[in-house]
Design a protein around this motif. Structure first.
Motif, PDB file in Angstrom:
ATOM      1  N   HIS A  19      -8.462  -1.231 -16.754  1.00  0.00           N
ATOM      2  CA  HIS A  19      -8.368  -1.321 -15.301  1.00  0.00           C
ATOM      3  C   HIS A  19      -7.212  -2.201 -14.858  1.00  0.00           C
TER       4      HIS A  19
ATOM      5  N   ALA B 139      -0.229   0.745 -13.532  1.00  0.00           N
ATOM      6  CA  ALA B 139      -0.041   2.194 -13.591  1.00  0.00           C
ATOM      7  C   ALA B 139       1.436   2.543 -13.717  1.00  0.00           C
ATOM      8  N   ASP B 140       1.744   3.538 -14.567  1.00  0.00           N
ATOM      9  CA  ASP B 140       3.092   4.093 -14.725  1.00  0.00           C
ATOM     10  C   ASP B 140       4.100   3.076 -15.234  1.00  0.00           C
TER      11      ASP B 140
ATOM     12  N   ARG C 241      -8.023  -1.464  -4.432  1.00  0.00           N
ATOM     13  CA  ARG C 241      -7.138  -0.895  -5.452  1.00  0.00           C
ATOM     14  C   ARG C 241      -7.710   0.419  -5.981  1.00  0.00           C
ATOM     15  N   GLN C 242      -9.003   0.435  -6.263  1.00  0.00           N
ATOM     16  CA  GLN C 242      -9.599   1.635  -6.851  1.00  0.00           C
ATOM     17  C   GLN C 242      -9.760   2.749  -5.826  1.00  0.00           C
TER      18      GLN C 242
ATOM     19  N   ALA D  27      -7.694   3.245  -3.299  1.00  0.00           N
ATOM     20  CA  ALA D  27      -6.342   3.788  -3.151  1.00  0.00           C
ATOM     21  C   ALA D  27      -6.025   4.742  -4.292  1.00  0.00           C
ATOM     22  N   ARG D  28      -6.455   4.370  -5.514  1.00  0.00           N
ATOM     23  CA  ARG D  28      -6.214   5.211  -6.683  1.00  0.00           C
ATOM     24  C   ARG D  28      -6.993   6.525  -6.582  1.00  0.00           C
ATOM     25  N   ALA D  29      -8.125   6.518  -5.854  1.00  0.00           N
ATOM     26  CA  ALA D  29      -8.949   7.719  -5.744  1.00  0.00           C
ATOM     27  C   ALA D  29      -8.413   8.710  -4.722  1.00  0.00           C
TER      28      ALA D  29
ATOM     29  N   ARG E 296       1.732  -1.053  -5.431  1.00  0.00           N
ATOM     30  CA  ARG E 296       0.941   0.113  -5.844  1.00  0.00           C
ATOM     31  C   ARG E 296       1.289   1.382  -5.073  1.00  0.00           C
TER      32      ARG E 296
ATOM     33  N   PHE F 113       0.945   2.421  -1.951  1.00  0.00           N
ATOM     34  CA  PHE F 113      -0.050   3.018  -1.054  1.00  0.00           C
ATOM     35  C   PHE F 113       0.244   2.538   0.369  1.00  0.00           C
TER      36      PHE F 113
END
Length: 583
Positions: free
Chosen positions: A203, A207-208, A261-262, A264-266, A292, A294
């Motif tokens: 977690h 990312a990337d 954070r999660q 936004a990722r969804a 991130r 977003f």
């Protein structure tokens, strides 16, 4: 002949440009890039050969088929070979390449993360690392080589390996490993007196970000207390969060910020961040937008106690899903300030719930706590009443909003919790203060808790209470000792531990289930449902009006007495809610 060469070269260069041969940074060439190169070579050779065959630049001479085949093979060899040579020259060892550069390290984990770490170390001299071996729990990998580095054995063999091949440092490259596996490595490293670093958990990985080496950090207590990674049903989450406007109260807090954070990722369409702390709100908004990617994050500086402000926010943005995390949480402070605890935690929850219903939110998810069970403290009593609000609203037929509460224990490293307090005490040289030698608490990591909260929101609910699997209770004394050892010192010898006595409102052991509650399974193995008779709505409404009046009048003693009476004899309906559907 020269004309033929010019035609073939021109055609191939044009095709190579069209296939993006010169757009790639060939130092980082991948298998996918090489297959793309092979396709480009095949097309270029086919076009060139057909052109030469029909144009016939050399009079009365057709292109032999063997030449076309040789052209394809030689061009492919030249294109692939030139790029392999370029990469080899870039990544070649410097002079004296047989001598290790910087620190010699053994990498724990020969999976994807391990091979990327080894590759990055070999490619980048500035990291100052030379991998001399790998450790992996798959015995079939022993003696295999990964980028030229041999797998020396399993973690069970690590103590012996460290005696024979003592490195300058150990690196754990197992983002999905359970805390127990990491603890074995920590114990072996401490015994051998070898410094240890780790990649963060799944977690926490950025990312990337292909440069995993930049994310290495010293091992922390969260790494060894962590459990199996949470298996999140992404489809279920996406079904209610994707393209939705989501509002999070307490968005700048430990749980609130991780939820953001999660979410936004969804794939949420908009994320409304509500918090009364300007620095916390600024921090999470900047992180979501700047780090991130977003941009649909809307910061709202406001207090859940302000009904007018909440109505303005809901009216403007019309959120479909609400996560209510805003709360005062420090037990001793709430004991000293019961009026503010009720004003913020109880009445604030009612205001947000009322507003969500008024403006047609589809789901309302309350963050609760294990301290709501058999509460001795004001904080626990307030959170128990918050659960009642959820139960009461969820049972009403005239309300379409689906209300659920999610109950769990302590989260590691949250603001003001025991882990940062212990860490500061250790940095100062001690002593580390523990309230009682038998004190235990349930713990989970912040990302794990947030992931399960988001997952629980996808499970059907009409005023239901969901309880997260917290694993085994952790001894606070052992937690203190572990943190001291992780700092490189010995507990009670180099860092003293002092027992200071329990604080007002504290219990030695927390609970997750009440005596009158039935435990029921859900569609997720780490989320259970607590079934009990729902609270009587009319009684609760009357009691909340009384609490509001006492808060407004500043009647502290009467308020405390009323809270205790409510918790002692709550009025409940006859049967528990039995709904068990997934929406």
């Amino acid at each position: 002949f020269n004309r033929t060469i010019a035609i073939v070269v021109s055609i191939k260069l044009v095709v190579f440009v069209l296939f993006g041969f010169y757009n790639r940074w060939w130092r980082y060439v991948s298998t996918k890039d090489m297959w793309g190169a092979a396709r480009g070579v095949a097309v270029a050779c086919l076009v060139a050969d057909v052109t030469v065959y029909f144009a016939s630049p050399v009079h009365d001479l057709r292109l032999p088929r063997s030449i076309a085949a040789m052209d394809l093979l030689l061009t492919l060899a030249f294109v692939a070979g030139s790029r392999l040579l370029a990469r080899s020259l870039i990544e070649r060892p410097g002079s004296g390449g047989l001598v290790a550069r910087g620190k010699e390290v053994i990498v724990i984990g020969a999976g994807d993360a391990g091979q990327l770490i080894v590759k990055e170390m070999q490619r980048s001299r500035r990291l100052g690392y030379t991998p001399i071996g790998l450790i992996d729990d798959d015995p079939r990998k022993k003696n295999l080589r990964l980028h030229g580095v041999r797998v020396l054995g399993t973690t069970d063999e690590l103590p012996h390996i460290l005696r024979d091949n003592k490195p300058d440092e150990l690196l754990i490259a197992m983002p999905s490993a359970a805390g127990e596996a990491r603890q074995r490595v920590v114990d072996a490293a401490r015994t051998a007196r070898v410094p240890l670093k780790t990649l963060p958990g799944l977690h926490e990985l950025i990312a990337d970000d292909d440069n995993l080496a930049s994310q290495l950090r010293p091992i922390e207590v969260e790494d060894v207390l962590g459990r199996e990674p949470v298996d999140v049903d992404l489809d279920a989450i996406a079904s209610y969060l994707a393209d939705e406007t989501v509002l999070v109260t307490g968005a700048g807090g430990s749980i609130g910020s991780e939820l953001c954070r999660q979410i936004a990722r969804a794939g949420a369409a908009r994320l409304i961040l509500v918090d009364n702390s300007e620095p916390a709100l600024f921090g999470i908004e900047r992180e979501l937008v700047g780090e991130r990617g977003f941009p649909a994050s809307i910061p709202v500086l406001g207090d859940v106690q302000n009904r007018t402000k909440m109505r303005q926010v809901f009216d403007r943005y019309r959120p479909g899903v609400v996560f209510h995390t805003a709360a005062y949480k420090h037990v001793p402070l709430m004991e000293a300030n019961p009026l503010e605890s009720v004003r913020n935690n109880v009445l604030g929850t009612k205001i947000v719930a009322d507003t969500a219903v008024e403006f047609g939110a589809r789901r309302f998810v309350l963050i609760s706590t294990d301290k709501a069970l058999n509460p001795r403290a004001i904080y626990g009593q307030c959170k128990a009443i918050c659960e009642w609000i959820v139960e009461s609203y969820g049972a009403r037929d005239d309300i379409s909003t689906r209300f659920v509460a999610v109950r769990f224990g302590n989260v590691l490293n949250s603001a003001g919790s025991v882990v940062p307090i212990f860490r500061r005490q250790i940095e100062r040289g001690g002593p580390v203060t523990v309230t009682h030698p038998e004190m235990t608490r349930f713990f989970m990591t912040i990302p794990e808790a947030a992931a399960l909260v988001v997952q629980a929101g996808s499970i059907g609910g009409r005023g239901e209470i969901f309880v997260l699997d917290m694993g085994e209770a952790v001894s606070i004394l052992e937690l203190a000792r572990n943190m001291i050892r992780l700092s490189g010192r010995e507990p009670e010898r180099e860092i003293a531990i002092e027992f200071v006595g329990t604080r007002p409102g504290e219990k030695l052991h927390e609970e997750l289930w009440g005596e009158a509650e039935e435990v029921a399974e859900t569609t997720h193995p780490k989320i259970s449902r607590a079934r009990r008779p729902s609270i009587e709505a009319a009684w609760l409404e009357d009691e909340l009006l009384v609490l509001e009046h006492l808060v407004d009048e500043g009647e502290t003693l009467e308020l405390v007495s009323r809270l205790a009476a409510m918790l002692r004899e709550p009025r409940r309906a006859e049967a528990p809610v039995l709904e068990d559907t997934l929406h």
